[in-house]
Scaffold this active site. Structure first.
Site, PDB file in Angstrom:
ATOM      1  CB  SER A   9      -0.891   0.018   1.242  1.00  0.00           C
ATOM      2  OG  SER A   9      -1.411   1.332   1.413  1.00  0.00           O
ATOM      3  CG  HIS A  34      -3.962  -1.635  -1.533  1.00  0.00           C
ATOM      4  ND1 HIS A  34      -5.060  -2.427  -1.799  1.00  0.00           N
ATOM      5  CD2 HIS A  34      -4.341  -0.804  -0.522  1.00  0.00           C
ATOM      6  CE1 HIS A  34      -6.054  -2.097  -0.982  1.00  0.00           C
ATOM      7  NE2 HIS A  34      -5.649  -1.106  -0.199  1.00  0.00           N
ATOM      8  CG  ASP A  36      -5.088   2.330   1.041  1.00  0.00           C
ATOM      9  OD1 ASP A  36      -6.072   1.578   0.969  1.00  0.00           O
ATOM     10  OD2 ASP A  36      -3.970   1.962   1.441  1.00  0.00           O
ATOM     11  CG  MET A  38      -8.220   7.264   2.501  1.00  0.00           C
ATOM     12  SD  MET A  38      -7.170   7.364   3.949  1.00  0.00           S
ATOM     13  CE  MET A  38      -6.621   5.663   4.063  1.00  0.00           C
ATOM     14  CG  HIS A  67      -9.342   0.174  -0.284  1.00  0.00           C
ATOM     15  ND1 HIS A  67      -8.723   0.003   0.932  1.00  0.00           N
ATOM     16  CD2 HIS A  67     -10.679   0.161  -0.022  1.00  0.00           C
ATOM     17  CE1 HIS A  67      -9.638  -0.101   1.884  1.00  0.00           C
ATOM     18  NE2 HIS A  67     -10.830   0.012   1.334  1.00  0.00           N
ATOM     19  CG  MET A  69     -11.271   3.337   2.207  1.00  0.00           C
ATOM     20  SD  MET A  69      -9.694   3.340   3.093  1.00  0.00           S
ATOM     21  CE  MET A  69      -8.567   3.379   1.702  1.00  0.00           C
ATOM     22  CG  MET A 140     -11.638  -2.686   5.391  1.00  0.00           C
ATOM     23  SD  MET A 140     -10.113  -2.278   4.502  1.00  0.00           S
ATOM     24  CE  MET A 140      -9.184  -1.366   5.755  1.00  0.00           C
ATOM     25  CG  ASP A 178      -6.162  -2.785   3.404  1.00  0.00           C
ATOM     26  OD1 ASP A 178      -5.070  -2.458   3.902  1.00  0.00           O
ATOM     27  OD2 ASP A 178      -6.825  -2.028   2.659  1.00  0.00           O
TER      28      ASP A 178
END
Ligand code: DX5
Ligand code: ZN
Length: 219
Positions: A9, A34, A36, A38, A67, A69, A140, A178
């Site tokens: 990540s 990966h 992330d 957000m 991913h 979020m 998660m 994760d």
């Protein structure tokens, strides 16, 4: 123990050296990258968006996982597809404010592999109805928003249930974990049925990425 894939990540990378760090994990044997994403609404943090994913795409030939979020993933996901994501994972919680079935279909139509994920507080029953519509279930193992948190072992019950579903349905579903993944928690996750490991801190905050990745895989 079955070998697992490792997806570093980049949230834990040094953003000032992002290009060098992405290339370094690729040559150290990473299987996927990966990313992330957000938005400061669905989670209490803001990371980066499609422009960074596009930059990473130009640095590596590894598959990129986004991913998301974020709220309204259906609205933003075409931008991540366009940026070069190969896998797009969305959250199942109502707070993510989208129609999960429609979004999964939208991901599939875009040509990406589709993933679904759920927070530690969300029960397995929330994702169960979607298992036959996805390529990847992301369990998660920390509350999303920040790297460097402690792994929650009680999430292994969800990994086990996914693994039972996978063998009963003769499925090739990826079961990914994760959050807080290190040598010990990777082993626990693999033993319970996970086959893809996301890891930020335990790779990027070490000196030897190759060793970190091999250790996570249990080699
Ligand atoms: C948490 C993110 C994770 C996180 C993992 O919200 O989804 O991918 O970066 O970081 P570590 O491995 O440091 O727990
Ligand atoms: Zn993640």
């Amino acid at each position: 123990m079955a070998a697992a894939l490792v997806a570093p990540s980049i949230l834990a990378a040094d953003f000032g050296q992002l290009a060098a760090q992405v290339r370094a994990v690729e040559s150290a044997g990473a299987d996927r990258i990966h990313c992330d994403i957000m938005d400061g609404h669905f989670v209490d943090n803001i990371s980066f968006g499609p422009a960074v994913v596009r930059a990473v795409r130009q640095l590596t030939s590894l598959p990129l996982e986004a991913h998301l979020m974020i709220e309204h993933a259906d609205h933003y996901l075409p931008r991540f597809v366009e940026a070069g994501a190969d896998w797009i994972t969305v959250h199942v919680e109502p707070e993510a404010k989208h129609d999960v079935t429609a979004t999964l279909k939208q991901i599939r139509v875009s040509g990406c592999r589709c993933g679904l994920t759920f927070n530690p507080a969300t029960p397995f029953s929330a994702v169960e109805p979607f298992l036959n519509q996805i390529d990847l279930l992301l369990v998660m193992t920390v509350h999303p928003g920040f790297g460097g948190q402690a792994f929650r072992p009680e999430m292994m019950e969800k990994v086990k249930r996914a693994s039972v579903w996978k063998s009963e349905n003769n499925s090739s579903l990826d079961i990914e974990v994760d959050g807080g993944i290190n040598a010990d928690t990777a082993r626990t996750s693999i033993e319970n049925g996970a086959n893809v490991l996301v890891a930020g801190t335990s790779i990027f905050h070490t000196e030897d990425y190759r060793k970190a990745i091999r250790t996570l895989r249990g080699e």
